[in-house]
Design an enzyme around this catalytic site. Structure first.
Site, PDB file in Angstrom:
ATOM      1  N   HIS A 157      49.747   5.175  10.469  1.00  0.00           N
ATOM      2  CA  HIS A 157      50.641   5.368   9.325  1.00  0.00           C
ATOM      3  C   HIS A 157      51.785   6.276   9.791  1.00  0.00           C
ATOM      4  O   HIS A 157      51.589   7.104  10.681  1.00  0.00           O
ATOM      5  CB  HIS A 157      49.822   6.050   8.222  1.00  0.00           C
ATOM      6  CG  HIS A 157      50.508   6.202   6.900  1.00  0.00           C
ATOM      7  ND1 HIS A 157      51.399   7.205   6.641  1.00  0.00           N
ATOM      8  CD2 HIS A 157      50.415   5.476   5.760  1.00  0.00           C
ATOM      9  CE1 HIS A 157      51.821   7.100   5.384  1.00  0.00           C
ATOM     10  NE2 HIS A 157      51.242   6.058   4.829  1.00  0.00           N
ATOM     11  N   LYS A 164      43.349   9.439  -2.875  1.00  0.00           N
ATOM     12  CA  LYS A 164      42.821   8.160  -2.406  1.00  0.00           C
ATOM     13  C   LYS A 164      41.302   8.094  -2.538  1.00  0.00           C
ATOM     14  O   LYS A 164      40.656   7.184  -2.021  1.00  0.00           O
ATOM     15  CB  LYS A 164      43.235   7.922  -0.953  1.00  0.00           C
ATOM     16  CG  LYS A 164      44.746   7.751  -0.778  1.00  0.00           C
ATOM     17  CD  LYS A 164      45.096   7.308   0.626  1.00  0.00           C
ATOM     18  CE  LYS A 164      46.537   7.576   0.979  1.00  0.00           C
ATOM     19  NZ  LYS A 164      47.471   6.583   0.445  1.00  0.00           N
ATOM     20  N   CYS A 181      54.149   1.727   5.070  1.00  0.00           N
ATOM     21  CA  CYS A 181      54.363   2.895   5.931  1.00  0.00           C
ATOM     22  C   CYS A 181      53.754   2.705   7.309  1.00  0.00           C
ATOM     23  O   CYS A 181      53.215   3.651   7.898  1.00  0.00           O
ATOM     24  CB  CYS A 181      53.823   4.177   5.301  1.00  0.00           C
ATOM     25  SG  CYS A 181      54.634   4.610   3.774  1.00  0.00           S
TER      26      CYS A 181
HETATM   27  C1  PLP Z   1      46.190   5.991   7.000  1.00  0.00           C
HETATM   28  C2  PLP Z   1      47.051   6.850   6.145  1.00  0.00           C
HETATM   29  N1  PLP Z   1      47.483   8.025   6.620  1.00  0.00           N
HETATM   30  C3  PLP Z   1      48.243   8.853   5.882  1.00  0.00           C
HETATM   31  C4  PLP Z   1      48.612   8.535   4.596  1.00  0.00           C
HETATM   32  C5  PLP Z   1      49.474   9.498   3.846  1.00  0.00           C
HETATM   33  O1  PLP Z   1      48.777  10.097   2.805  1.00  0.00           O
HETATM   34  P1  PLP Z   1      49.554  10.955   1.701  1.00  0.00           P
HETATM   35  O2  PLP Z   1      50.674  10.064   1.210  1.00  0.00           O
HETATM   36  O3  PLP Z   1      48.548  11.214   0.669  1.00  0.00           O
HETATM   37  O4  PLP Z   1      50.090  12.160   2.378  1.00  0.00           O
HETATM   38  C6  PLP Z   1      48.167   7.315   4.062  1.00  0.00           C
HETATM   39  C7  PLP Z   1      48.486   6.891   2.687  1.00  0.00           C
HETATM   40  O5  PLP Z   1      49.593   6.664   2.273  1.00  0.00           O
HETATM   41  C8  PLP Z   1      47.385   6.456   4.854  1.00  0.00           C
HETATM   42  O6  PLP Z   1      46.963   5.283   4.390  1.00  0.00           O
END
Ligand code: PLP
Ligand code: PLP
Lengths: 157, 410, 410, 157
Positions: free
Chosen positions: C122, C225, C365
């Protein structure tokens, strides 16, 4: 809770007339064998501060004095502690400290043999103040630990 | 008409009992209470349209994004910002100030540059600059206080030089209640080309503010100190300054493009909002602003003056009570810090708590100020829109009874 | 017994209508829905004991602090951490990873050091390292994929060298659903003295996890999540590593002492929690963990496998639908990305939304991964504890009807 | 909303048979006076991309072509736009772009004279897709602005 329960006469008395308050005279502590031990700590949130000096002889707390500033609870607790630990073996002191911590954290109960410490039953019900009550005890424990480490080092040299 | 009893009805917590007594909440500078409309808005979001923002094509995502962005517009209007793209959501004042330090300071400041702060700053507006100063070789200078607890503005004029790149000042002191003369500071700073950062955590909740006419470069504040949820803050910045800034957090939502070798930042303000934001919190914050607007910031300001005048008068009447900060009501807000005889503030707070009164005791994240005052800690009473004269009377009564405890052993 | 219908009753939003149809929420990888217990916990906090934490002597402050800290213990137990002081609260996975980059990476990494990531990361686990790499002259290497959408672990073994200082890997891909072999990665990384950071955003919500036995150095994840509120995240770090780290945010609560010239950081984990935290969110998160524990993570894991197997089978039966990611159920979780004929994912998502089905369309993302796959965007269905086979059937039916729209002009 | 309303035949037709698709032949644009103008833009969230080339002569859009990838809405909108703006004066084009933006953002209403653009009435009800519908228009506006800036620079030299 009644204020009486919290600010018992014992506590106010120790706060207003702290026992073993001050520093250990230099002359007394200057023999090389049992050097003066110091330990200090603060509760950054309250601004409570405790400075402790003690002398160990034959593994006993030969003398202990404290100075400090802060709330009633922290200063009274330090005063009561010095009375209780003076003359005791380091082992017994450590046991008492750990026991008092457990009691204040609700893991053990108060028993009659604790003397003036019984006055802290009210404080135990106020989580925000438990840290104040334990400050001096943590400082002394830290000091004893450091003392023992130094002893070990000395043996290892 | 300002009807404080009607207002109190909107705050469920004000019906709570604490230690068997009615709650008298006088710790508003730490965090304020929340009206039902804010609490319900959060629950509504989770019950009816919870979804991630800025990403979804589906209906829930669209509604969530609209509500989230609507708060941005409300915030912009609330402080009269030129445009809602000047409003960055953070998790609080602390993150907002750190964002300026990292995103702007680290990029533009160089060895030998100077930053001017005041000795009355909250740690949030000191520590980030200390970190940056150490890293970059900057010099920090502190504006001292006058005896009445206001800034020594003459000293400020002599501290400021061509090397000054930033002046960081709290709008209202969270200990003394002092309201600082932002206009004078902005004028002097801009005349040497320095930027001005205002820590508005304590000012924005009570002072009607127009950032455009104040002409500040940055303004930071927290939702939770103005009826809003925890975990939400704002950084306002002039558009052209924000455009040149680096983000604090790299991640999702803050990029236009990412490849294995490089990334392109998203436009302002999204560049600064990496990761899933506190959506529920921001939406709740929108309702907090609605609530304040409905009352009217001018009305709130007036009521606080009234109440503060009353409190200062009553507290001054207590024997052995030392108040810090200005006595002149035009120079201060509803934050009143004091010490009572030689009783430690923690003891005072504990004893008042037994009467249901919540005040703060400690250094209030302003240790340098306490050093200047020569005290390790203080008691702090801070008023907000729902406090009443009766509560102040009860505080004064309860304070007067403390002495008894100490005299008699309770 | 796992009773999905009973579970659904706990989630108010699942009774919503979207575009006149029952909501079918299949965008759980973006954010999950919240059970009533979580929503109520937040409202309860605001209605009954809202106060700032770690600062107050008064009763509300004490209760708020206790509840806040109780969640820390729950989180520690949930991932079997050695101690709750290893749990740092952030605003989300993104901040958690940035905290590692700034607080650890910036302090300990030097020019020429190497960081290994994967192409399926991500953006949150790419961008912070790109920023750091540019600043420090580090080298980023990316582990490629095999054809089945799993990591090419052989390549990893050849990428890793004595210069490797950090390996950053997602637990579960938020696009492919691939579950990565953390043990192998940890073993190899530790054998050259590198640290391992796991992005657990998609893994922790469904896979029973023991950080001690996995022996990872850092683990980041987000409350939102896994049934929790927005604006709350976790960084787990081994105690001795956290002890050496610098904070990301300077300010209140994270210091022991501040003077005009210097500051002393507070102990771990408070050092990393500068500023008023998202108190309501953290308290709500505690209830989310309770909810997951009550169902049992093993049961959740099993149910998701069952449902994913069913979904994969059904979706594979649709003509013209390309699924990305592993087919072997033991290698994947309930995140399924696909493209349908040459219809743009945004059109697919919009059309499904008209049937009340929420799926995600875009690059999620993960642009580098989409480059590798050679597609600009994809559709993503992601399952969670309350989804049913009936919902999947309805999805499949609705997908099959899309073609008609495009053939007939609706 | 009915899907019919959203994916009208007009939109699907423009999507499947885009007008003015492709690039402006090099030969045609190589005279020095009205050089080829280019502009491009993406919607990072969807992955929609639009590339536009246009020629200006006597302050009119003499020719315009586009290429791109993306969803039905973004591509159909680009196709319809090129038909509407070709041959118009830059002023009129700017006015139309701004009007269409206002319409899609709900600040003005659709009127009969908008021709194929009327097909976007359904899209206006889907905030998530408005960006798709506007992408080509933003790209063209950007291109025209850059063209005009260059003209100003040329005069100032
Ligand atoms: C694998 C992964 N890493 C990081 C994130 C980032 O999480 P957050 O937006 O809660 O900071 C997400 C979700 O968007 C994700 O799916
Ligand atoms: C003047 C001032 N600045 C900054 C802060 C920090 O705000 P927060 O804790 O919401 O980040 C506070 C409140 O604690 C404050 O009073």
């Amino acid at each position: 809770m009644e204020l009486k329960e919290l600010y018992k006469e014992v506590i106010l008395d120790h706060y207003q007339n702290p026992r073993n308050y001050g520093e250990i005279p230099y002359a007394y502590s200057s023999e090389g064998i049992n050097p003066l031990c110091k330990s200090e700590g603060e509760n950054p949130i309250c601004g409570d501060a405790i400075y402790i000096q003690f002398l160990v002889k034959d593994n006993r707390l030969e003398d202990i004095r404290f100075t400090g500033t802060g709330c009633t609870i922290s200063q009274a607790s330090a005063s009561i502690m010095t009375e209780l630990v003076k003359g005791k073996s380091l082992e017994d002191v450590k046991t008492l400290i750990i026991r008092f911590k457990r009691i204040m954290e609700g893991e053990e109960d108060f028993t009659e043999d604790l003397g003036d410490l019984l006055a802290f039953e009210g404080v135990r019900k106020l989580p925000a103040r438990i840290k104040c009550a334990l400050l001096a005890w943590e400082v002394l424990l830290e000091g004893i630990k450091k003392y023992l480490e130094r002893q070990v080092e000395r043996v290892n040299v | 008409m300002y009807d404080v009893y009607k207002i109190r009805d909107d705050f469920p917590i004000l019906k709570e009992k604490v230690n068997g007594k009615n709650l008298v909440y006088l710790d508003n500078a730490a965090t304020t209470q929340k009206p039902l409309s804010v609490i319900d808005a959060i629950a509504d979001y989770y019950k009816h349209y919870n979804a991630n923002v800025h990403r979804g094509v589906h209906s829930l995502g669209v509604i969530a994004t609209q509500e989230y962005e609507r708060t941005r517009k409300k915030v912009a209007n609330f402080i009269k910002a030129e445009d809602s793209s000047c409003i960055v959501f953070t998790k609080g004042t602390t993150e907002s100030i750190n964002l300026v330090a990292y995103g702007w300071g680290r990029k533009f400041l160089k060895e030998g540059d100077e930053i001017i702060l005041t000795v009355m700053e909250h740690h949030s507006n000191i520590v980030p600059w200390q970190i940056l100063a150490r890293e970059k070789g900057l010099k920090l200078k502190f504006i001292p206080l006058k005896d009445d607890g206001t800034l020594d503005i003459e000293s400020f004029y002599s501290l400021i030089t061509g090397k000054t790149k930033l002046v960081g000042v709290t709008y209202v002191s969270n200990v003394l209640g002092t309201v600082n003369p932002i206009d004078n500071i902005v004028d002097a700073a801009h005349s040497v080309g320095a930027r001005v950062l205002i820590d508005g955590a304590q000012g924005i909740p009570t002072i009607p503010t127009n950032v455009k006419s104040l002409n500040v470069d940055f303004l930071a504040f927290s939702a939770h100190k103005m009826l809003g949820p925890t975990g939400v803050g704002v950084l306002y910045g002039k558009r052209e300054i924000l455009e040149d800034m680096e983000p604090l957090l790299g991640g999702g939502e803050m990029i236009k493009k990412v490849s294995i070798t490089d990334s392109v930042w998203a436009d302002v303000p999204y560049r600064f909002e990496g990761g899933t934001p506190n959506i529920a919190g921001v939406i709740g914050f929108g309702k907090a602003i609605d609530y304040l607007n409905n009352l009217g910031m001018e009305e709130i300001f007036k009521y606080e003056k009234l109440l503060t005048t009353y409190a200062l008068e009553k507290l001054s009447g207590i024997d052995g009570l030392t108040i810090y900060g200005p006595r002149d009501i035009s120079l201060r807000s509803g934050i009143i810090s004091f010490n009572y005889r030689d009783i430690h503030p923690h003891d005072v707070a504990t004893i008042l708590d037994q009467s249901g009164i919540a005040i703060r005791a400690g250094h209030h994240c302003a240790q340098p100020l306490h050093s200047v005052l020569g005290i390790p800690a203080s008691c702090r009473v801070s008023l907000y829109i729902y406090n009443t004269k009766e509560e102040i009377d009860y505080l004064v009564e309860s304070l007067e009874r403390i002495e008894e405890v100490f005299r008699s052993g309770a």
